[in-house]
Design an enzyme around this catalytic site. Structure first.
Site, PDB file in Angstrom:
ATOM      1  N   GLU A  11      -7.885 -10.133   0.356  1.00 39.33           N
ATOM      2  CA  GLU A  11      -7.030 -10.993   1.176  1.00 39.33           C
ATOM      3  C   GLU A  11      -7.710 -11.199   2.526  1.00 39.33           C
ATOM      4  O   GLU A  11      -7.401 -10.543   3.513  1.00 39.33           O
ATOM      5  CB  GLU A  11      -5.654 -10.344   1.356  1.00 39.33           C
ATOM      6  CG  GLU A  11      -4.976  -9.920   0.071  1.00 39.33           C
ATOM      7  CD  GLU A  11      -4.828 -11.061  -0.924  1.00 39.33           C
ATOM      8  OE1 GLU A  11      -4.346 -12.137  -0.520  1.00 39.33           O
ATOM      9  OE2 GLU A  11      -5.226 -10.885  -2.089  1.00 39.33           O
TER      10      GLU A  11
ATOM     11  N   LYS B 134       2.141   9.180  -5.108  1.00 41.30           N
ATOM     12  CA  LYS B 134       2.001   7.781  -5.532  1.00 41.30           C
ATOM     13  C   LYS B 134       3.269   7.201  -6.141  1.00 41.30           C
ATOM     14  O   LYS B 134       3.199   6.380  -7.054  1.00 41.30           O
ATOM     15  CB  LYS B 134       0.829   7.644  -6.511  1.00 41.30           C
ATOM     16  CG  LYS B 134      -0.477   8.138  -5.927  1.00 41.30           C
ATOM     17  CD  LYS B 134      -1.561   8.349  -6.964  1.00 41.30           C
ATOM     18  CE  LYS B 134      -2.807   8.929  -6.318  1.00 41.30           C
ATOM     19  NZ  LYS B 134      -3.827   9.336  -7.288  1.00 41.30           N
TER      20      LYS B 134
ATOM     21  N   ASP C  10      -8.283   7.572  -2.072  1.00 42.97           N
ATOM     22  CA  ASP C  10      -7.538   7.227  -3.274  1.00 42.97           C
ATOM     23  C   ASP C  10      -6.464   6.215  -2.873  1.00 42.97           C
ATOM     24  O   ASP C  10      -5.397   6.574  -2.383  1.00 42.97           O
ATOM     25  CB  ASP C  10      -6.890   8.484  -3.864  1.00 42.97           C
ATOM     26  CG  ASP C  10      -6.261   8.198  -5.218  1.00 42.97           C
ATOM     27  OD1 ASP C  10      -6.069   7.006  -5.551  1.00 42.97           O
ATOM     28  OD2 ASP C  10      -5.961   9.155  -5.947  1.00 42.97           O
TER      29      ASP C  10
ATOM     30  N   HIS D 114      -3.147 -19.236   7.131  1.00 48.27           N
ATOM     31  CA  HIS D 114      -3.700 -19.108   5.788  1.00 48.27           C
ATOM     32  C   HIS D 114      -4.506 -20.348   5.416  1.00 48.27           C
ATOM     33  O   HIS D 114      -5.611 -20.260   4.894  1.00 48.27           O
ATOM     34  CB  HIS D 114      -2.586 -18.881   4.758  1.00 48.27           C
ATOM     35  CG  HIS D 114      -2.224 -17.444   4.597  1.00 48.27           C
ATOM     36  ND1 HIS D 114      -2.579 -16.696   3.515  1.00 48.27           N
ATOM     37  CD2 HIS D 114      -1.559 -16.606   5.422  1.00 48.27           C
ATOM     38  CE1 HIS D 114      -2.123 -15.460   3.648  1.00 48.27           C
ATOM     39  NE2 HIS D 114      -1.496 -15.373   4.805  1.00 48.27           N
TER      40      HIS D 114
END
Lengths: 350, 350, 350, 350
Positions: D38, D169, D245, D340
């Protein structure tokens, strides 16, 4: 079934107010009954009610939505069977509506949502239920819908008449997002001088406290849609006094207080998306409940649903009164404890 | 402050049981009072109670923890000032304990936790409170702790006596994780034959339903530590009958039902980590409450806290009875509605 | 805007499998690329993939739903103005659809939901977005919808192009309940002998562990729709390898593992309601991404959306492989650590 | 185990900044690498970094806590056996510390928490882990602790090496409440003129948007401790660039943005209680990671843990830069889409 003797637990009750309400359901002044063991609640709500009478529109209460839900649980052969079952139900929604309409003069199926997890299918039926809160009405309707499903849809079996995706009396997100009960927003705009005189605080202090305590504090606590100080207290008192199933304060308490400073005045609002109340049905046959509902103006000859909507709006306005009062008190060091001690002393001297 | 007349809301009440309890707090049989507008609750809990009398150890109730919490909110200069404030409080915990001990014969500071968000500091004080549920006791103690903090700790200012990190009567995760109220686990091992005869179902059906409805269904609903069918109903009935602050059913209902098939029999357990109950304090002065507490054996001469622990254990056992009964009923199509209709008919014929 | 030099972070990648998939989107065998720093993930997913090739239907992947959402935030005069604004939008849904259709060949408005809190209105627009995950497509469409709203609806003002009720890359309940991304269920039925030989465990052990760890353990942790062991690991590896916005693993990881013993065999399923993936759009222009998507069969000439659906199904099947393998490993004491140590040694000897 | 060929997924990376940091861990200016698909993230974070260089103290980053956790799952005979097991462990904490200390030069047991549900016992061991994030270190230590428990404690059996009460997670509340990873608060005080010139908005607009979007919007979405706009984006970019991670962005993204107007200036803060990062360990052997960590000043000769703390603080400061920039952009209609589109055009013309 039970042959036990029934006695009563006489919970202390006071009428507070009147509070002043306007909005898309009702306009007027009304005293409110609150049954509770926590007697400081009465003067606290009373203070908020007093303020509502001092501002032009009082508490503006807006009914946003109303529905009651019950989700059945079906065991499907597999996820595809669950998908196909939902497709069948959606393409036969008309028949489902007929099934529901036959179960009651008031129950109407208005929407469906579902969840599939593995081979499990949860179908959440959503109903309008007239003046009743509708617990039994929707269980009865869902029972018939279950019969219909089992008779017409292949690849699914009975799981449970309730699959907890309803969700009744549990802390979940689904009710706030899909709706269950009346969804009512109450708002009040309080001139700075009234905030100062009657609440002994400032609009800025209330707004700051709301952000820090109700929004951030609750978020840190791992809260779920529960950005408020103590909706549960007012809900309990109102529910007991009006014959509601007070266990529904669990989800009823999941609402959000939002406040802003507007040109130096205080905008204060309470959003209660899960108000499960009714003016008829379970708990309503008792004499004192009838009396209270009548005095609240919720046993009038009206279109079905209107008495319940009035009741919901009065309940939500009561919540605002108590929330406003406690929030104001907590802006001042020591005030909460002081008012409790004062109550205790006045009780002892009485 | 209030000069209103106080009347009562006489909520219907029945004694059910007896249920049989053993464990690390008490052993014995006991009838239980439940005040509720939902009369089907009585036979439902009664069925569970009956089963408890049929198995050797009855319901095994284990008290895991007990504490009451109040979190104050402080506005710090910045996050570092908040960190330093906590360091100061931790290194002066002995003095904090003294401050608390002076506020009450029973209040004792037993632990502290905190959260920092930006410049906001939430300090959660945790107390033992003897036989009281402790709402007022901990507010009073926190008031004094706040005074101490403002007098001794630099860089912090009064935010609120309650910062919602307590967390009282709101759906949050903090209470289950850090503890608030009594933490009680109730367990029962029911022979297959009893499950079949008295619950008209099988251990496998109950276990499967628990996984699908209470665990997965609740999870899909976006539930927060609320893996059960209807703890709130039993809690409300018990709380009203024993003078508790029933608004605490909001967090009280956040518990988890776990069931297993063991050698063909049914292991069924309810974990209630947030039971806020007391045998003294607010709501306890009423005659019928005194009478109920006395009949429950919770007004005996005992070490401080023992009456409240007995009360908590009886409450938790009552929850298991009602949970077991409803879960069993929902394994059978139509049974829930049938039993409701039967109740209605028996009421009308009465 | 930026004139900085762009280099790369070369994340280690392996192709694992093939895994075998069937269902309502695709049937076939397929190798899968996983980019990750956690190298034990490869053999772990590989083990699950191997098993999928040993059973007749492989992993059955069912697409349940697909949509992308963006919620705008409007400041209304008050709650009533918010209600009226929504009424306007619902009665002009056709025009809203036209506004959206003009912004893209693929974006289509398919549904709307809203929330009102005080005077704040959150409108959640839901779109189909062809083969793109649709982040930018729906922002662009919502920008035009915002223009439309501000031009046509009275009593509301611009709040934000995104009001967090979307909800993008945050742990919330709304996406699972209303849908965001692909909703895919994957299921596999594994004969007992294969469970024993390849997973070194039993169906009963996996089922019990799933209930205790993924359902109850997560619930105790205050989990939100996150009943699984480690979906996030597989999602990260798959997303990085295929050019997805990997920050969407936040909501992607909110899924539920459900397992059952069926006639002695293991039924194992993963439900992933928030898989945000696309075969075109941002991140897809890179050579290795193109190559990977091509090798995955997701750059074929197909109806719009079909390549993305294939990608979603392959992703979900990959998740099942890794979830199954880890769950099996954790049923055996010491196995998880052993396999990690073995990996480390093999890396050192390499 | 795996003999597959390992290639790479080269994720685009840019260095942004420098940003300016002070606080209880480090003081100085530092450029930051972000690897992401992104690309608008780079100028967005760059804008925030620029602002940090314009104010005296830059971003003040305060380390509040650090620990890594793993919860084992034990099956007890019953709840009482679970209570007794915890009592045993608490009275043998010294021995548990010894067990842990033998597993690693850096792993140290610093605290324990537990949950009991029915007969299930979840013990959450909390460790300090030096410069490593500690996933493997704590699994290894927990493996030895499990051996110790099974050898010394009666009435409990192996359940799982991880019981999801860790919680790794997954979107849960436990990590924010008990701590997992580095807990870092970042704050900045931005003069009104700088807000106006560089962010094209006002302090009031940012503060209002934060309350409405990040606090109320997230709460309405059923959010869990996730009061922010897009922490996940910055975390992903930083984690990939530094060999972390990145699946840990799931809990890492659960943080809260708090902003205030102070004398007309903007106080803006990000609280990140679950930053799981390390400067050594898994993913750190890769050349570009070594290089990035070195350039970040996180491979210096320092006391164990100091490099990791510097890394955490830089990560948190990066999050603030991106959060500030996006929040400012969303106060202005159309700005998000404009930036954007501008990015897209500049990419095409490149």
């Amino acid at each position: 079934m039970s042959t036990r003797e029934t006695s009563t637990a006489p919970v202390p009750m006071q009428w507070v107010g009147p509070l002043k309400v306007s909005g898309n359901v009702m306009t007027g002044s009304q005293e409110i009954p609150l049954a509770t063991y926590e007697s400081p609640l009465w003067p606290s709500v009373g203070r908020g009610a007093k303020i509502s009478t001092l501002v032009e529109s009082g508490i503006v209460a807006t009914l946003v939505d109303e529905r009651m839900a019950r989700s059945i649980l079906l065991e499907a052969d597999d996820a595809l069977a669950a998908v196909n079952a939902m497709a069948y139900l959606r393409s036969h929604e008309h028949e489902l509506r007929d099934v529901v309409a036959e179960t009651s003069r008031f129950a109407r199926l208005i929407d469906m949502h579902h969840q599939i997890a593995g081979n499990l299918l949860f179908v959440r039926f959503e109903f309008s239920t007239g003046d009743a809160s509708g617990h039994n009405m929707v269980t009865h309707a869902s029972d018939r819908l279950m019969d219909y499903v089992l008779a017409h849809v292949s690849g699914v079996r009975y799981g449970s008449i309730s699959g907890n995706y309803c969700s009744d009396k549990k802390a979940t997100a689904v009710n706030g997002i899909l709706g269950r009960g009346k969804n009512v927003v109450t708002e009040i705009l309080i001139p700075r001088a009234i905030v100062s005189r009657w609440l002994r605080t400032t609009p800025e202090a209330v707004v700051d406290l709301n952000v820090r305590k109700n929004l951030i504090g609750t978020m840190l606590a791992g809260g779920l849609r529960s950005g408020n100080a103590h909706y549960a207290n007012m809900l309990l008192g109102f529910y007991l006094a009006t014959g509601q199933d007070a266990a529904n304060i669990v989800e009823g308490s999941q609402g959000i207080t939002h406040a802003e400073v507007r040109d130096g005045d205080l905008y204060f609002s309470c959003t209660l998306p899960n108000l499960i109340v009714g003016s008829v049905g379970n708990g309503k046959g008792l004499d004192f409940v009838e009396e209270n509902l009548t005095r609240l103006g919720c046993r009038e000859e009206r279109e079905p649903g209107e008495n319940a909507r009035r009741l919901a709006v009065l309940c939500a306005a009561t919540v605002l009164c108590g929330e406003l009062s406690l929030m104001a008190a907590q802006t001042n060091p020591g005030e909460l404890m002081q008012s409790h001690l004062q109550m205790e002393r006045s009780k002892q001297s009485a």
